[in-house]
Design an enzyme around this catalytic site. Sequence first.
Site, PDB file in Angstrom:
ATOM      1  N   PHE A 155       0.853  -1.198   0.000  1.00  0.00           N
ATOM      2  CA  PHE A 155       0.000   0.000   0.000  1.00  0.00           C
ATOM      3  C   PHE A 155       0.882   1.239   0.000  1.00  0.00           C
ATOM      4  O   PHE A 155       1.764   1.392   0.851  1.00  0.00           O
ATOM      5  CB  PHE A 155      -0.892  -0.006   1.257  1.00  0.00           C
ATOM      6  CG  PHE A 155      -1.772   1.209   1.354  1.00  0.00           C
ATOM      7  CD1 PHE A 155      -2.892   1.342   0.545  1.00  0.00           C
ATOM      8  CD2 PHE A 155      -1.481   2.233   2.253  1.00  0.00           C
ATOM      9  CE1 PHE A 155      -3.707   2.467   0.631  1.00  0.00           C
ATOM     10  CE2 PHE A 155      -2.285   3.361   2.352  1.00  0.00           C
ATOM     11  CZ  PHE A 155      -3.406   3.476   1.532  1.00  0.00           C
ATOM     12  N   GLY A 156       0.619   2.148  -0.942  1.00  0.00           N
ATOM     13  CA  GLY A 156       1.339   3.421  -1.005  1.00  0.00           C
ATOM     14  C   GLY A 156       0.401   4.574  -0.714  1.00  0.00           C
ATOM     15  O   GLY A 156      -0.749   4.588  -1.181  1.00  0.00           O
ATOM     16  N   TYR A 157       0.878   5.540   0.074  1.00  0.00           N
ATOM     17  CA  TYR A 157       0.011   6.667   0.463  1.00  0.00           C
ATOM     18  C   TYR A 157       0.702   8.020   0.242  1.00  0.00           C
ATOM     19  O   TYR A 157       0.098   9.066   0.455  1.00  0.00           O
ATOM     20  CB  TYR A 157      -0.395   6.528   1.947  1.00  0.00           C
ATOM     21  CG  TYR A 157       0.805   6.446   2.860  1.00  0.00           C
ATOM     22  CD1 TYR A 157       1.403   7.603   3.348  1.00  0.00           C
ATOM     23  CD2 TYR A 157       1.383   5.225   3.167  1.00  0.00           C
ATOM     24  CE1 TYR A 157       2.546   7.535   4.140  1.00  0.00           C
ATOM     25  CE2 TYR A 157       2.518   5.145   3.959  1.00  0.00           C
ATOM     26  CZ  TYR A 157       3.093   6.299   4.442  1.00  0.00           C
ATOM     27  OH  TYR A 157       4.229   6.227   5.208  1.00  0.00           O
ATOM     28  N   GLY A 158       1.984   7.989  -0.142  1.00  0.00           N
ATOM     29  CA  GLY A 158       2.726   9.244  -0.356  1.00  0.00           C
ATOM     30  C   GLY A 158       3.268   9.235  -1.780  1.00  0.00           C
ATOM     31  O   GLY A 158       2.505   9.097  -2.744  1.00  0.00           O
ATOM     32  N   SER A 159       4.591   9.331  -1.896  1.00  0.00           N
ATOM     33  CA  SER A 159       5.167   9.328  -3.251  1.00  0.00           C
ATOM     34  C   SER A 159       4.874   8.007  -3.958  1.00  0.00           C
ATOM     35  O   SER A 159       4.862   7.952  -5.189  1.00  0.00           O
ATOM     36  CB  SER A 159       6.676   9.568  -3.198  1.00  0.00           C
ATOM     37  OG  SER A 159       7.335   8.473  -2.627  1.00  0.00           O
ATOM     38  N   GLU A 172      13.033   3.987   0.949  1.00  0.00           N
ATOM     39  CA  GLU A 172      12.300   4.391   2.161  1.00  0.00           C
ATOM     40  C   GLU A 172      13.200   4.382   3.399  1.00  0.00           C
ATOM     41  O   GLU A 172      12.710   4.316   4.524  1.00  0.00           O
ATOM     42  CB  GLU A 172      11.102   3.451   2.370  1.00  0.00           C
ATOM     43  CG  GLU A 172      10.132   3.390   1.197  1.00  0.00           C
ATOM     44  CD  GLU A 172       9.424   4.715   0.911  1.00  0.00           C
ATOM     45  OE1 GLU A 172       9.175   5.472   1.862  1.00  0.00           O
ATOM     46  OE2 GLU A 172       9.154   4.998  -0.268  1.00  0.00           O
TER      47      GLU A 172
HETATM   48  C1  SIN Z   1       4.435   5.867   0.675  1.00  0.00           C
HETATM   49  O1  SIN Z   1       4.337   6.595  -0.305  1.00  0.00           O
HETATM   50  O2  SIN Z   1       3.638   4.910   0.830  1.00  0.00           O
HETATM   51  C2  SIN Z   1       5.500   6.030   1.707  1.00  0.00           C
HETATM   52  C3  SIN Z   1       6.033   7.407   1.843  1.00  0.00           C
HETATM   53  C4  SIN Z   1       6.711   7.938   0.627  1.00  0.00           C
HETATM   54  O3  SIN Z   1       7.563   7.253   0.039  1.00  0.00           O
HETATM   55  O4  SIN Z   1       6.409   9.057   0.218  1.00  0.00           O
END
Ligand code: SIN
Length: 196
Positions: free
Chosen positions: A24-28, A99
């Site tokens: 699951f990704g929530y940012g970049s 990360e």
């Molecule tokens: C994410 O995107 O899930 C983790 C935080 C990031 O890499 O911005």
Amino acid sequence: MSLNTTHLNQSLTHFDHHSSFWLFGYGSLIWKAGFPYLECRPAHIRGWIRRFWQGSHDHRGTPESPGRVATLIPEAQAICHGMAYRITPETLAPLDVREKNGYLREVTTLHFDDGGSAEGLTYIATRDNAAFLGPAPLENIARQIALARGPSGPNPDYLLNLADALRRLGHRDEHVFALERMLTSLLKEQAPPTDP
Ligand code: SIN
């Protein structure tokens, strides 16, 4: 300050023996996957809110002038929308490096927006990591983002791309959108005047 979490993550073995699993990704990771995946599906996880509370010394800032990027903070009843990717275990090695500035792999339940759920992983930078900056007035966060830039590019791009990606997915995140509004007006103030 920063602490490299690559080795810690590589000692974690969840899903090692699966041929594929969900991340699951929530940012970049929503707007800049940059890794191979078998499929992707909009999804959410429960019990977490997205906050620009993590310092970035390696991607969107520097040790002298850290940027701010997203992490997840536990909050009962909250829902965090993002993108799920089905990946193979080898894909984690480069992600652990990407990360590395404080994020740790966490097992979570992903709920797909079109129905169904699965266990998977997400990277979370918890409050006890060395690069955690924590809460601050939104205006201060926006100002910090406006000024920061790192090896992966300007910090504003991270926030603006994330806000766009959430809009395209059809989801509102007031924390992100309020920061986007403040950042946009700060960037206008900073822009050199144009010729009449
Ligand atoms: C994410 O995107 O899930 C983790 C935080 C990031 O890499 O911005």
